[in-house]
Design a protein around this motif. Sequence first.
Motif, PDB file in Angstrom:
ATOM      1  N   ARG A 149       0.830  -1.206   0.000  1.00 32.88           N
ATOM      2  CA  ARG A 149       0.000   0.000   0.000  1.00 32.88           C
ATOM      3  C   ARG A 149       0.864   1.255   0.000  1.00 32.88           C
ATOM      4  O   ARG A 149       0.547   2.238  -0.659  1.00 32.88           O
ATOM      5  N   LEU A 150       1.982   1.173   0.725  1.00 36.65           N
ATOM      6  CA  LEU A 150       2.893   2.318   0.713  1.00 36.65           C
ATOM      7  C   LEU A 150       3.438   2.513  -0.692  1.00 36.65           C
ATOM      8  O   LEU A 150       3.613   3.646  -1.177  1.00 36.65           O
ATOM      9  N   GLY A 151       3.694   1.383  -1.370  1.00 33.08           N
ATOM     10  CA  GLY A 151       4.182   1.453  -2.751  1.00 33.08           C
ATOM     11  C   GLY A 151       3.178   2.156  -3.647  1.00 33.08           C
ATOM     12  O   GLY A 151       3.538   2.963  -4.503  1.00 33.08           O
ATOM     13  N   LEU A 152       1.913   1.874  -3.409  1.00 30.33           N
ATOM     14  CA  LEU A 152       0.874   2.511  -4.215  1.00 30.33           C
ATOM     15  C   LEU A 152       0.826   4.012  -3.906  1.00 30.33           C
ATOM     16  O   LEU A 152       0.758   4.852  -4.825  1.00 30.33           O
ATOM     17  N   ALA A 153       0.912   4.343  -2.611  1.00 26.96           N
ATOM     18  CA  ALA A 153       0.896   5.759  -2.212  1.00 26.96           C
ATOM     19  C   ALA A 153       2.067   6.496  -2.853  1.00 26.96           C
ATOM     20  O   ALA A 153       1.927   7.613  -3.356  1.00 26.96           O
ATOM     21  N   GLN A 154       3.227   5.857  -2.837  1.00 33.12           N
ATOM     22  CA  GLN A 154       4.447   6.430  -3.399  1.00 33.12           C
ATOM     23  C   GLN A 154       4.292   6.644  -4.903  1.00 33.12           C
ATOM     24  O   GLN A 154       4.722   7.665  -5.450  1.00 33.12           O
ATOM     25  N   ALA A 155       3.625   5.679  -5.567  1.00 39.12           N
ATOM     26  CA  ALA A 155       3.453   5.806  -7.016  1.00 39.12           C
ATOM     27  C   ALA A 155       2.510   6.958  -7.357  1.00 39.12           C
ATOM     28  O   ALA A 155       2.600   7.555  -8.425  1.00 39.12           O
ATOM     29  N   LEU A 156       1.608   7.270  -6.430  1.00 39.43           N
ATOM     30  CA  LEU A 156       0.586   8.286  -6.713  1.00 39.43           C
ATOM     31  C   LEU A 156       0.976   9.682  -6.258  1.00 39.43           C
ATOM     32  O   LEU A 156       0.293  10.651  -6.566  1.00 39.43           O
ATOM     33  N   ILE A 157       2.092   9.782  -5.527  1.00 40.55           N
ATOM     34  CA  ILE A 157       2.380  11.016  -4.798  1.00 40.55           C
ATOM     35  C   ILE A 157       2.405  12.257  -5.690  1.00 40.55           C
ATOM     36  O   ILE A 157       1.946  13.320  -5.299  1.00 40.55           O
ATOM     37  N   HIS A 158       2.931  12.121  -6.915  1.00 46.92           N
ATOM     38  CA  HIS A 158       3.074  13.318  -7.748  1.00 46.92           C
ATOM     39  C   HIS A 158       1.956  13.430  -8.787  1.00 46.92           C
ATOM     40  O   HIS A 158       2.127  14.071  -9.807  1.00 46.92           O
ATOM     41  N   GLU A 159       0.800  12.823  -8.488  1.00 47.19           N
ATOM     42  CA  GLU A 159      -0.371  12.882  -9.359  1.00 47.19           C
ATOM     43  C   GLU A 159      -0.034  12.542 -10.806  1.00 47.19           C
ATOM     44  O   GLU A 159      -0.184  13.362 -11.707  1.00 47.19           O
ATOM     45  N   PRO A 160       0.432  11.322 -11.032  1.00 41.65           N
ATOM     46  CA  PRO A 160       0.836  10.949 -12.392  1.00 41.65           C
ATOM     47  C   PRO A 160      -0.370  10.679 -13.285  1.00 41.65           C
ATOM     48  O   PRO A 160      -1.474  10.421 -12.781  1.00 41.65           O
ATOM     49  N   ARG A 161      -0.158  10.757 -14.586  1.00 39.84           N
ATOM     50  CA  ARG A 161      -1.232  10.457 -15.535  1.00 39.84           C
ATOM     51  C   ARG A 161      -1.252   8.983 -15.891  1.00 39.84           C
ATOM     52  O   ARG A 161      -2.206   8.489 -16.476  1.00 39.84           O
ATOM     53  N   LEU A 162      -0.146   8.300 -15.586  1.00 45.01           N
ATOM     54  CA  LEU A 162      -0.067   6.869 -15.889  1.00 45.01           C
ATOM     55  C   LEU A 162       0.422   6.128 -14.654  1.00 45.01           C
ATOM     56  O   LEU A 162       1.344   6.563 -13.978  1.00 45.01           O
ATOM     57  N   LEU A 163      -0.245   5.024 -14.361  1.00 44.29           N
ATOM     58  CA  LEU A 163       0.188   4.186 -13.252  1.00 44.29           C
ATOM     59  C   LEU A 163       0.630   2.855 -13.814  1.00 44.29           C
ATOM     60  O   LEU A 163      -0.103   2.249 -14.604  1.00 44.29           O
ATOM     61  N   VAL A 164       1.808   2.393 -13.409  1.00 44.43           N
ATOM     62  CA  VAL A 164       2.256   1.076 -13.817  1.00 44.43           C
ATOM     63  C   VAL A 164       2.333   0.238 -12.559  1.00 44.43           C
ATOM     64  O   VAL A 164       3.125   0.520 -11.662  1.00 44.43           O
ATOM     65  N   LEU A 165       1.454  -0.745 -12.457  1.00 46.94           N
ATOM     66  CA  LEU A 165       1.355  -1.516 -11.220  1.00 46.94           C
ATOM     67  C   LEU A 165       1.708  -2.966 -11.490  1.00 46.94           C
ATOM     68  O   LEU A 165       1.046  -3.636 -12.279  1.00 46.94           O
ATOM     69  N   ASP A 166       2.766  -3.443 -10.831  1.00 44.74           N
ATOM     70  CA  ASP A 166       3.165  -4.836 -11.010  1.00 44.74           C
ATOM     71  C   ASP A 166       2.623  -5.626  -9.821  1.00 44.74           C
ATOM     72  O   ASP A 166       3.111  -5.503  -8.715  1.00 44.74           O
ATOM     73  N   GLU A 167       1.602  -6.399 -10.061  1.00 45.57           N
ATOM     74  CA  GLU A 167       0.938  -7.191  -9.025  1.00 45.57           C
ATOM     75  C   GLU A 167       0.594  -6.366  -7.791  1.00 45.57           C
ATOM     76  O   GLU A 167       1.108  -6.607  -6.704  1.00 45.57           O
ATOM     77  N   PRO A 168      -0.313  -5.422  -7.940  1.00 43.02           N
ATOM     78  CA  PRO A 168      -0.618  -4.515  -6.825  1.00 43.02           C
ATOM     79  C   PRO A 168      -1.313  -5.208  -5.659  1.00 43.02           C
ATOM     80  O   PRO A 168      -1.230  -4.737  -4.540  1.00 43.02           O
ATOM     81  N   THR A 169      -1.980  -6.331  -5.922  1.00 44.16           N
ATOM     82  CA  THR A 169      -2.739  -6.941  -4.832  1.00 44.16           C
ATOM     83  C   THR A 169      -2.023  -8.132  -4.218  1.00 44.16           C
ATOM     84  O   THR A 169      -2.574  -8.782  -3.330  1.00 44.16           O
ATOM     85  N   ALA A 170      -0.794  -8.386  -4.645  1.00 42.77           N
ATOM     86  CA  ALA A 170      -0.071  -9.535  -4.093  1.00 42.77           C
ATOM     87  C   ALA A 170       0.182  -9.302  -2.608  1.00 42.77           C
ATOM     88  O   ALA A 170       0.714  -8.281  -2.209  1.00 42.77           O
TER      89      ALA A 170
END
Lengths: 287, 263, 307
Positions: A149-170
């Motif tokens: 979840r922290l990884g997801l928060a970190q990926a979103l921090i700068h309000e990106p237009r594209l998210l690349v998620l490698d197995e987000p629910t693992a």
Amino acid sequence: MSDTPAVSVNHLTKVFKGTLVKGAFRAVHDLSLTVKAGEVYGLIGPNGSGKSTTMKVILGLLKPTEGDTSIFGVPSTEVASRSDVGFLPENPYFYKHLNGRETLHFYGSLCGMRGAKLKERASEMLALTGLEDAATRRVGGYSKGMLQRLGLAQALIHEPRLLVLDEPTAGVDPAGSRKIRDLIIEFRSRGITVLVTSHLLEQMQEVCDRVGIMAHGRMVREGRLEDLIAVENQTEMVIENASPALLAQIDALVKAAGSDTRLLRSGHPRTTLERLFLEATNEAKKS
Amino acid sequence: MNRKLQALAVLLIFGVVKLPLEQHVTRDLRAHGMLQEPIRLGVGEDLGQAGIAASLGGLRGLAACIFQLRAHVEFTYVNWAKVDNLYKLVTRLQPRNSRYWEEAAWHMAYNAASYYLYNQELKPALRGQLYHDHVKRGVAILEEGLRFLPRNPRLWEKLAEVHAKRTYQFKDAGDAYWHSFQNGGLNYTERFAAYAYAQSNNPGSWQKGYAILKRLYDAKKATPGLIEYMKLLEEHLHIPAAQRIPEAAPVRQMPPPEEGPLR
Amino acid sequence: MSDATTSSAAAKTPKVRFSPQRVWTMAMATVTQLIRMKILAFLVLFCLLAVGAGFAFSVINPEQQLSLLKSVTLGALQIFSIVIGVVSTALLLPKDLEDRTLYTILSKPVPRFDYLLGKLIGVLMLIGGGLIVMDAILSLILWMRQSLLFDEAVNHLRMEKMDSAEAVTQMREIVARQGLTWNLHWAVWAIFLKATVVTTVALLLSSIASSTLFTIVITFCVTIIGHGEALIREFFFTPNLSGMTGRAAALLLAAICPDLAQFDIVDSVVNGEIVPWSAVLNMTSLAAIYVTVYMFITHLVFAEKEL
Ligand SMILES: Nc1ncnc2c1ncn2[C@@H]1O[C@H](COP(=O)(O)OP(=O)(O)OP(=O)(O)O)[C@@H](O)[C@H]1O
Ligand SMILES: [Mg+2]
């Protein structure tokens, strides 16, 4: 939304150089895919089929052996291509001596954010991913799901237009994984493009607009999810509280219809994406 | 792979280009006394593993300190050969530190020499022999140190002291005191040079000593000792009565202590 | 997907340039990480050592005692700074790679050079901070010890009825020259420069190899050869000393190692020499040249590294 694709991968081939003992290994073979801006694209495939490798090439972490990739039209080899991307790697890990909030501040200021705006955004992300209570704890003590979840928060921090998620629910518990799926659906409604991999096909089926199935480094099927899993000459009925008598009646009706109409099976519906997945990857193995 | 080769090429080219620059900087730093000359070992000398490691790791000062402490331990056991060997290492590692030379010489010329001289367990002839050998060793150490530090007033002074108090080579003692004074030694070294010359048996030295004392006397820097030696030299050199100093000598004018070091 | 749309989209995204703020963020994260790894515990060790060296061994004469205090502490400073520089650099880079922290950092708009520079500056800030603290401790002890020793020595002279103005002045001069002077800080600066060069070498090596142990071992080898590089170089520049192969080997060794002995002014400072400005300038610019070139090489390798 412009019609520049969010991600484009052209004839990508990635060969890992071998050592003297072990030969070279071709992890991705002539792969082409396009993720349109605003859609959720699911990349699925068995273990070792080259999904993560493809993502790393897209993010410029690996160099393509052949072919090229770009993000919003900017080649991945340029640092600028990463201005608008949030990446969640598989099994993410962070500086374990920082706490959750400090971690988000660190990534935010790497993206050029600062001051009150950064603080506010970090708190927002902690709330979004349900990490408020753990914000002041060191990352070293986080559980697997919390790291995710922290990884997801970190990926979103700068309000990106594209998210690349490698197995987000693992490794995330059912409630958490439900939350992540809801988030992805919400991102889509806000126009954020998502490129996601997962082994949990029910979940993929739920969120993805389009999927690509990879096997042995090649794309074996690609298309809109409904198109892929719809079997044109079959119809599936899901009936609630059906009595055995009703089922017998339906059966009789089908038989009465004659010609080549048959009841193939009845029972609880199965994940069709899963069936497709197995078929497609088996075909690839045989060929 | 390509990049790695490029990197290697840059490393090698820079490596060769930097050599003259380093050569220049090293020479410059050595000229300013900032860097030590590489260790030069005599035949049959051995730095020991610790010494070699230290000289390669830039820790010569530290290694010298450790050897010095070990020497000090050996000194408390009156193991003079070991003290001498350890100080040899110390001075090899830090030849530009005058204190090490001083201490090494002091151990040999005074401590070891006296130890043997008063050692009741030895035969009298041997005691004298060992005494002389160790005093000579002390002189040799100081002379070697002076090859590295020819302008060090303290080393010259120590050499003069050994000659004046141990070998009784008063001419050498006078010369050494004089060198000390010439290189910025303290005031008394000038006087002491003259005193040592006065005690020698060499008329040329008497002359030198007399010249020094006369100058000091005329500059009103006479001390009771100076008057005494001056009178002695007047006798030796048969100075005509008219030029001799009066019996009641003027007392030396002491400058007030606020004036700082006496130079 | 026409060319026009591609280029217009590309034009919208501004080029990412070198940013001091980002480097600073990286550096501060590195410092925080190292501090929280309790790497500064060695400061306590250093204090004990300095106090020990300052107040033990009262058997030796005052000036030797001061010079011993300086030798021991400056030697320790040297060892600490190099070990910390090498070990933390060798640990941090492969650890980032192993923990996949590097993925999250480099998937942000962060040029790889900024990352490297941030790491280097972080480690150097830690070493620099540690050296400043240790310099302060050493100065304090030296200053205390100096006045104590001077009083002691004068008392001793008085007891032996030798406390003439000359003797006291001489004692004061000796103790002052061995005591606290500006030169001491220049010696610490030279130690910092040497540690900087060694740390850069460690960074260069760890960008090539991903094994911590390899980096540490090879960096220490380079450090040792680097201290003897002056000898090797002189051997090369002195003709007729050896055959072609010998000279070629000497050239190769001298070329791949920096000359670390040039920063060894510590011994001279302990002996009481005065450090001239030209020496400071020479050493500093040489260190700057090493660091620039080695960082350039590191960047060459790291920019294309597969992660
Ligand atoms: N750095 C590397 N060096 C050599 N081979 C590698 C490297 N990284 C990945 N591979 C190989 O490439 C293949 C594809 O790996 P990749 O991680 O892309 O698979 P994946 O589809 O993400 O699998 P999973 O579903 O298990 O995450 C694997 O066989 C792997 O062994
Ligand atoms: Mg994977």
